[in-house]
Design a protein around this motif. Structure first.
Motif, PDB file in Angstrom:
ATOM      1  N   LEU A 186       0.739   0.080  -8.740  1.00 51.29           N
ATOM      2  CA  LEU A 186       1.296  -1.274  -8.757  1.00 51.29           C
ATOM      3  C   LEU A 186       0.241  -2.290  -9.192  1.00 51.29           C
ATOM      4  N   ARG A 187      -0.985  -2.097  -8.719  1.00 54.39           N
ATOM      5  CA  ARG A 187      -2.040  -3.029  -9.103  1.00 54.39           C
ATOM      6  C   ARG A 187      -2.358  -2.922 -10.585  1.00 54.39           C
ATOM      7  N   HIS A 188      -2.312  -1.720 -11.116  1.00 51.64           N
ATOM      8  CA  HIS A 188      -2.540  -1.538 -12.550  1.00 51.64           C
ATOM      9  C   HIS A 188      -1.504  -2.322 -13.351  1.00 51.64           C
ATOM     10  N   ALA A 189      -0.248  -2.302 -12.873  1.00 52.80           N
ATOM     11  CA  ALA A 189       0.799  -3.072 -13.541  1.00 52.80           C
ATOM     12  C   ALA A 189       0.521  -4.573 -13.438  1.00 52.80           C
ATOM     13  N   PHE A 190       0.060  -5.012 -12.269  1.00 52.37           N
ATOM     14  CA  PHE A 190      -0.299  -6.420 -12.086  1.00 52.37           C
ATOM     15  C   PHE A 190      -1.450  -6.822 -13.004  1.00 52.37           C
ATOM     16  N   ASP A 191      -2.371  -5.894 -13.258  1.00 54.02           N
ATOM     17  CA  ASP A 191      -3.572  -6.211 -14.031  1.00 54.02           C
ATOM     18  C   ASP A 191      -3.333  -6.211 -15.539  1.00 54.02           C
ATOM     19  N   TRP A 192      -2.265  -5.571 -16.003  1.00 53.30           N
ATOM     20  CA  TRP A 192      -2.118  -5.329 -17.441  1.00 53.30           C
ATOM     21  C   TRP A 192      -2.163  -6.627 -18.241  1.00 53.30           C
ATOM     22  N   LEU A 193      -1.390  -7.616 -17.862  1.00 54.92           N
ATOM     23  CA  LEU A 193      -1.319  -8.850 -18.643  1.00 54.92           C
ATOM     24  C   LEU A 193      -2.529  -9.765 -18.429  1.00 54.92           C
ATOM     25  N   PRO A 194      -2.917 -10.089 -17.183  1.00 60.56           N
ATOM     26  CA  PRO A 194      -4.018 -11.040 -17.026  1.00 60.56           C
ATOM     27  C   PRO A 194      -5.350 -10.554 -17.586  1.00 60.56           C
ATOM     28  N   ASP A 223      -3.038   3.078 -20.653  1.00 55.71           N
ATOM     29  CA  ASP A 223      -3.892   4.005 -19.912  1.00 55.71           C
ATOM     30  C   ASP A 223      -5.270   3.452 -19.596  1.00 55.71           C
ATOM     31  N   ILE A 224      -5.801   2.558 -20.417  1.00 59.44           N
ATOM     32  CA  ILE A 224      -7.141   2.037 -20.159  1.00 59.44           C
ATOM     33  C   ILE A 224      -7.121   1.179 -18.901  1.00 59.44           C
ATOM     34  N   SER A 225      -8.140   1.333 -18.064  1.00 58.22           N
ATOM     35  CA  SER A 225      -8.184   0.567 -16.819  1.00 58.22           C
ATOM     36  C   SER A 225      -8.571  -0.875 -17.086  1.00 58.22           C
ATOM     37  N   ALA A 226      -8.180  -1.738 -16.167  1.00 53.25           N
ATOM     38  CA  ALA A 226      -8.512  -3.159 -16.302  1.00 53.25           C
ATOM     39  C   ALA A 226     -10.028  -3.360 -16.290  1.00 53.25           C
ATOM     40  N   ALA A 227     -10.736  -2.589 -15.463  1.00 51.00           N
ATOM     41  CA  ALA A 227     -12.191  -2.731 -15.392  1.00 51.00           C
ATOM     42  C   ALA A 227     -12.840  -2.376 -16.718  1.00 51.00           C
ATOM     43  N   GLN A 228     -12.393  -1.281 -17.354  1.00 48.33           N
ATOM     44  CA  GLN A 228     -12.949  -0.874 -18.640  1.00 48.33           C
ATOM     45  C   GLN A 228     -12.679  -1.915 -19.716  1.00 48.33           C
ATOM     46  N   LEU A 229     -11.443  -2.409 -19.748  1.00 47.89           N
ATOM     47  CA  LEU A 229     -11.080  -3.374 -20.779  1.00 47.89           C
ATOM     48  C   LEU A 229     -11.855  -4.676 -20.615  1.00 47.89           C
ATOM     49  N   ALA A 230     -11.915  -5.183 -19.377  1.00 51.69           N
ATOM     50  CA  ALA A 230     -12.614  -6.450 -19.135  1.00 51.69           C
ATOM     51  C   ALA A 230     -14.102  -6.325 -19.434  1.00 51.69           C
ATOM     52  N   ALA A 231     -14.715  -5.232 -18.965  1.00 54.76           N
ATOM     53  CA  ALA A 231     -16.151  -5.060 -19.185  1.00 54.76           C
ATOM     54  C   ALA A 231     -16.474  -4.857 -20.661  1.00 54.76           C
ATOM     55  N   GLY A 232     -15.651  -4.073 -21.356  1.00 50.77           N
ATOM     56  CA  GLY A 232     -15.887  -3.864 -22.777  1.00 50.77           C
ATOM     57  C   GLY A 232     -15.779  -5.153 -23.565  1.00 50.77           C
ATOM     58  N   ALA A 233     -14.750  -5.954 -23.253  1.00 49.13           N
ATOM     59  CA  ALA A 233     -14.582  -7.230 -23.937  1.00 49.13           C
ATOM     60  C   ALA A 233     -15.735  -8.173 -23.627  1.00 49.13           C
TER      61      ALA A 233
END
Length: 278
Positions: A186-194, A223-233
């Motif tokens: 559920l948290r992954h779904a919450f994180d996808w857009l923000p 599939d990519i986690s929010a942490a990976q996406l945010a840190a990579g960006a």
């Protein structure tokens, strides 16, 4: 009213100790512990989530509905403020990073590894991966502590902000693997857009071309986690160099923090313009 609440949140965060007083999780954690002792979290994890998250949301919704007609709705202001402050992340991120920064600045890789594991819960296979992992921790904690909460509050109100924090608490404190897995979904779904909005913000306040090259092929991936996406960006936007021991490595953490501050200013400016014109 949302923008006024966000301004008051900044004031509380910077100039008072109210955040620590408001963020009292003990009653909720006791309810979680009782469910785990009763086996509900393992046998019926979705039911446990519905109770642990749904009941507080129903209570909050009832309070908001009761107060809405009173005093032209101004009684909602302190409720919104309390909920948003409660929904922010726990702890002081910069204070937690302090011992690691000191060890890394001295060039003491072994001490940096130990304090990263002790204070941050960050592990690594060696010095080459330790600093990138700490950079990921910095960006992720800033995102989940502040940006995600602000995003959902502005978009859907205090109920969404509180739901996000309660799911995060389940993932952090739950003992049942089944419960943590369902809450994590559920948290992954919450994180996808923000987190994607934050990545776009990094591109606007940092190196746009580098962020585009690094994340364009993953920006719509589920599939990519929010942490990976945010840190990579963030690393791409801040043009973080290869990890090295010493002052240069600490400078990369400072650069990421300044990037986060600029992104926060951009968000507040965008929210202010939205409030004025819409």
């Amino acid at each position: 009213m949302s923008f006024l609440v966000l301004l008051l949140v900044l004031w509380v965060e910077k100039f008072s100790a109210w955040r620590q007083r408001i963020q009292q999780d003990e009653p909720w954690l006791r309810a979680l512990a009782r469910m785990e002792r009763g086996g509900t979290t393992s046998d019926s994890p979705w039911l446990a989530i519905a109770l642990l998250v749904g009941v507080p949301l129903l209570i909050l919704a009832a309070v908001l509905k009761l107060l809405a007609p009173l005093a032209y709705g101004w009684l909602l202001l302190p409720i919104h403020l309390l909920v948003v402050i409660y929904s922010l992340g726990r702890g002081d991120l910069l204070a937690a990073l302090g011992p690691f920064r000191d060890s890394w600045r001295r060039g003491d890789g072994e001490a940096a590894y130990l304090v990263a594991q002790r204070d941050l819960g960050v592990q690594a296979e060696g010095e080459a991966t330790l600093l990138p992992n700490v950079q990921t921790y910095l960006v992720w904690q800033a995102y989940q502590s502040f940006f995600a909460v602000i995003f959902w509050y502005v978009l859907l109100g205090p109920l969404a902000a509180l739901a996000y924090r309660l799911l995060a608490l389940i993932v952090e404190h739950g003992q049942s693997e089944a419960l943590r897995e369902r809450a994590g979904q559920l948290r992954h779904a919450f994180d996808w857009l923000p987190v994607r909005v934050l990545a776009a913000s990094f591109a606007l306040v940092g190196n746009f071309i580098a962020v585009s090259r690094a994340l364009l092929h993953e920006v719509l991936s589920w599939d990519i986690s929010a942490a990976q996406l945010a840190a990579g960006a963030a690393r791409a936007a801040a043009e973080s160099p290869e990890p090295v021991l010493g002052e240069a490595g600490v400078t990369t953490l400072d650069g990421l923090w300044q990037l986060l501050v600029r992104a926060a200013i951009l968000w507040y400016a965008a929210i202010a313009l939205w409030t004025l014109f819409f």
